[in-house]
Design an enzyme around this catalytic site. Sequence first.
Site, PDB file in Angstrom:
ATOM      1  N   GLY A 229      -0.698   9.308   8.525  1.00 35.67           N
ATOM      2  CA  GLY A 229      -0.250  10.040   9.493  1.00 35.67           C
ATOM      3  C   GLY A 229       0.703  10.994   8.939  1.00 35.67           C
TER       4      GLY A 229
ATOM      5  N   ASP B 244       9.527   8.232  -1.959  1.00 35.92           N
ATOM      6  CA  ASP B 244       8.395   8.988  -2.660  1.00 35.92           C
ATOM      7  C   ASP B 244       7.955   8.260  -3.890  1.00 35.92           C
ATOM      8  OD1 ASP B 244       7.304  10.609  -4.697  1.00 35.92           O
ATOM      9  OD2 ASP B 244       8.740  12.260  -3.846  1.00 35.92           O
TER      10      ASP B 244
ATOM     11  N   GLU C  28       0.781  -1.208  -0.057  1.00 38.02           N
ATOM     12  CA  GLU C  28      -0.012   0.049  -0.028  1.00 38.02           C
ATOM     13  C   GLU C  28       0.761   1.029   0.060  1.00 38.02           C
ATOM     14  OE1 GLU C  28      -3.221   0.230   2.751  1.00 38.02           O
ATOM     15  OE2 GLU C  28      -3.917   2.027   1.655  1.00 38.02           O
ATOM     16  N   ILE C  29       0.667   2.198  -0.842  1.00 40.33           N
ATOM     17  CA  ILE C  29       1.416   3.475  -0.975  1.00 40.33           C
ATOM     18  C   ILE C  29       0.471   4.276  -0.081  1.00 40.33           C
ATOM     19  CG2 ILE C  29       2.209   5.082  -2.391  1.00 40.33           C
ATOM     20  CD1 ILE C  29       1.972   3.370  -5.089  1.00 40.33           C
ATOM     21  N   GLY C  30       1.332   4.712   0.891  1.00 41.31           N
ATOM     22  CA  GLY C  30       0.409   5.796   1.858  1.00 41.31           C
ATOM     23  C   GLY C  30       0.182   5.229   3.173  1.00 41.31           C
ATOM     24  N   VAL C  31       1.015   5.271   4.252  1.00 45.39           N
ATOM     25  CA  VAL C  31       1.076   4.609   5.313  1.00 45.39           C
ATOM     26  C   VAL C  31      -0.133   5.316   6.357  1.00 45.39           C
ATOM     27  CG1 VAL C  31       2.015   3.654   7.547  1.00 45.39           C
ATOM     28  CG2 VAL C  31       3.443   3.470   5.218  1.00 45.39           C
TER      29      VAL C  31
ATOM     30  N   GLU D 182      -6.901   4.555  -5.201  1.00 45.67           N
ATOM     31  CA  GLU D 182      -8.234   5.437  -4.520  1.00 45.67           C
ATOM     32  C   GLU D 182      -8.268   6.854  -4.529  1.00 45.67           C
ATOM     33  OE1 GLU D 182      -7.750   4.633  -0.283  1.00 45.67           O
ATOM     34  OE2 GLU D 182      -7.862   2.468  -0.531  1.00 45.67           O
TER      35      GLU D 182
ATOM     36  N   HIS E 229      -2.344  11.307  -3.979  1.00 41.56           N
ATOM     37  CA  HIS E 229      -3.352  11.426  -4.768  1.00 41.56           C
ATOM     38  C   HIS E 229      -3.252  12.597  -5.864  1.00 41.56           C
ATOM     39  CE1 HIS E 229      -5.231   8.471  -2.485  1.00 41.56           C
ATOM     40  NE2 HIS E 229      -5.073   9.338  -1.266  1.00 41.56           N
TER      41      HIS E 229
HETATM   42  C1  LIG Z   1      -4.176   9.297   3.183  1.00 42.60           C
HETATM   43  S1  LIG Z   1      -2.711   9.100   3.769  1.00 42.60           S
HETATM   44  C2  LIG Z   1      -2.735   7.245   3.743  1.00 42.60           C
HETATM   45  C3  LIG Z   1      -3.955   6.527   4.834  1.00 42.60           C
HETATM   46  C4  LIG Z   1      -3.637   5.197   5.006  1.00 42.60           C
HETATM   47  N1  LIG Z   1      -3.633   4.427   3.593  1.00 42.60           N
HETATM   48  C5  LIG Z   1      -4.944   4.385   5.644  1.00 42.60           C
HETATM   49  O1  LIG Z   1      -5.994   4.167   4.869  1.00 42.60           O
HETATM   50  O2  LIG Z   1      -4.970   4.554   6.757  1.00 42.60           O
HETATM   51  C6  LIG Z   1      -1.500   9.373   2.512  1.00 42.60           C
HETATM   52  C7  LIG Z   1      -0.346   9.203   3.215  1.00 42.60           C
HETATM   53  O3  LIG Z   1       0.628   9.312   1.837  1.00 42.60           O
HETATM   54  C8  LIG Z   1       1.736   9.688   2.171  1.00 42.60           C
HETATM   55  N2  LIG Z   1       2.396  10.559   0.807  1.00 42.60           N
HETATM   56  C9  LIG Z   1       2.130  11.618   0.470  1.00 42.60           C
HETATM   57  N3  LIG Z   1       2.784  11.833  -0.555  1.00 42.60           N
HETATM   58  C10 LIG Z   1       3.457  10.937  -0.873  1.00 42.60           C
HETATM   59  C11 LIG Z   1       4.442  10.316  -1.817  1.00 42.60           C
HETATM   60  N4  LIG Z   1       5.113  11.242  -2.660  1.00 42.60           N
HETATM   61  N5  LIG Z   1       5.225   9.232  -1.960  1.00 42.60           N
HETATM   62  C12 LIG Z   1       4.773   8.448  -0.847  1.00 42.60           C
HETATM   63  N6  LIG Z   1       3.751   8.661   0.309  1.00 42.60           N
HETATM   64  C13 LIG Z   1       3.305   9.977   0.252  1.00 42.60           C
HETATM   65  C14 LIG Z   1       1.677  10.818   3.283  1.00 42.60           C
HETATM   66  O4  LIG Z   1       2.766  10.889   4.227  1.00 42.60           O
HETATM   67  C15 LIG Z   1       0.719  10.053   4.204  1.00 42.60           C
HETATM   68  O5  LIG Z   1       1.018   9.309   5.244  1.00 42.60           O
END
Ligand SMILES: C[S@@+](CC[C@H](N)C(=O)[O-])C[C@H]1O[C@@H](n2cnc3c(N)ncnc32)[C@H](O)[C@@H]1O
Length: 395
Positions: A206, A251, A201-204, A302, A277
Amino acid sequence: MTDTQDVMRLLAAAEGSETTLRATVDDLGSARVATLLTGEVCFRARLDELGPRMSTPVRVILEFQCTDQSFPTMITVEGGGVRVGADQPAHLPVTVVSQDLYEAVRTVYGPRELAATVSQAVRWPEMAVMAAAGRPSEAVPTAFYPIVQRIIRSLSRSEHADLAELAAECGTDKWSALHRYPEHYNRHFGPLRERRLNVLEIGVGGFDETGLGAASLRMWKHYFPRAVLYGLDIADKSSLDEARIVTVRGDQSDRAALTALADQAGPFDIVIDDGSHVSADVLASFEFLFGQLNPNGLYVIEDLQTSYWKPMFSGDDYDLTDPKHTMGFIKTLLDGLHHQEFLHVDARAEQPTDHWIRGVHIYHNLCFIEKGPNVEESPFANLMRRWENTDQSSS
Ligand SMILES: C[S@@+](CC[C@H](N)C(=O)[O-])C[C@H]1O[C@@H](n2cnc3c(N)ncnc32)[C@H](O)[C@@H]1O
């Protein structure tokens, strides 16, 4: 070796022969395996959900037996949370749940159809302790039976895990005022639940708060009991790592970071993009990671609505077919699905994914792209081409 690496060995061994399973357990060491099993059983039992409601602690001993050794661990559930391994004074009723170590490995880490509970036993506390002075309600805390029941269920692979409920409990917005994703996830992921999977999953979650996030990774860990979940985030989330959850900093638009991730963890069975996104990032990730998906894998994007939003996401709701925006790009995949049907070779440039995307499923704000050979012949299109050529040569 990390917990996840050892668990991966157990997940593989638990679907193999008895000899392989025993050799793997013996190689890892019975005590180590008992510790990993205890952690997994406690996680799946979702005991931390019951803790905050409790005024009196409940203690259960989970014991794994192996030849002439036994490995007991005290589990204490109380208002402050769950403690595993803490040795409390025995002034409260203790229940002992025990099972043969090899059988438990097969049951907890193996496919559900191989689950067995032949050696499982429950030793309840003395009735005198349970019903002190004839007032059972005072001696037995309200959550006592639910806790023992949840431990037995997760040790027997009969736990229930509804995705919407898990989403709400784990704290991801996938089921919330913002989204209703679980029903769609269930439709596509349901048949895969029992498989041994590599999920990214991209986006952990927080954002910059390093100790916050992993809500959805924990939800998937419950939903896919035999999967390893990788989480990519631009922020360092390593403090959230635990057995079967591995976070990687990077990233999502950085090809070098994605390559390193794929070398470390790929190929994947499922990729879910819930990162920035921003269309450019979404497309950069897809361009590389779709190639790192196993055949029959699923790539999920998503929050498609951001493709239309200029503020924050550089989207556009006027030019709806621009392939530089996520929705415009997805529309090009629909043409790619029909690449065999084009009569004119110059009508559309072939895309590398044309032969490898066999389904695109769109729901409100959510898209599933199915990887698989898309090589069906189109005899009708061949006929059309011949007709058209004959038409042109005769006119
Ligand atoms: C909406 S949150 C994810 C929520 C999580 N998947 C959930 O459902 O609980 C988005 C995450 O994407 C990370 N993010 C933002 N830009 C990013 C990038 N260019 N590459 C990787 N991660 C990124 C942010 O740090 C943030 O933690």
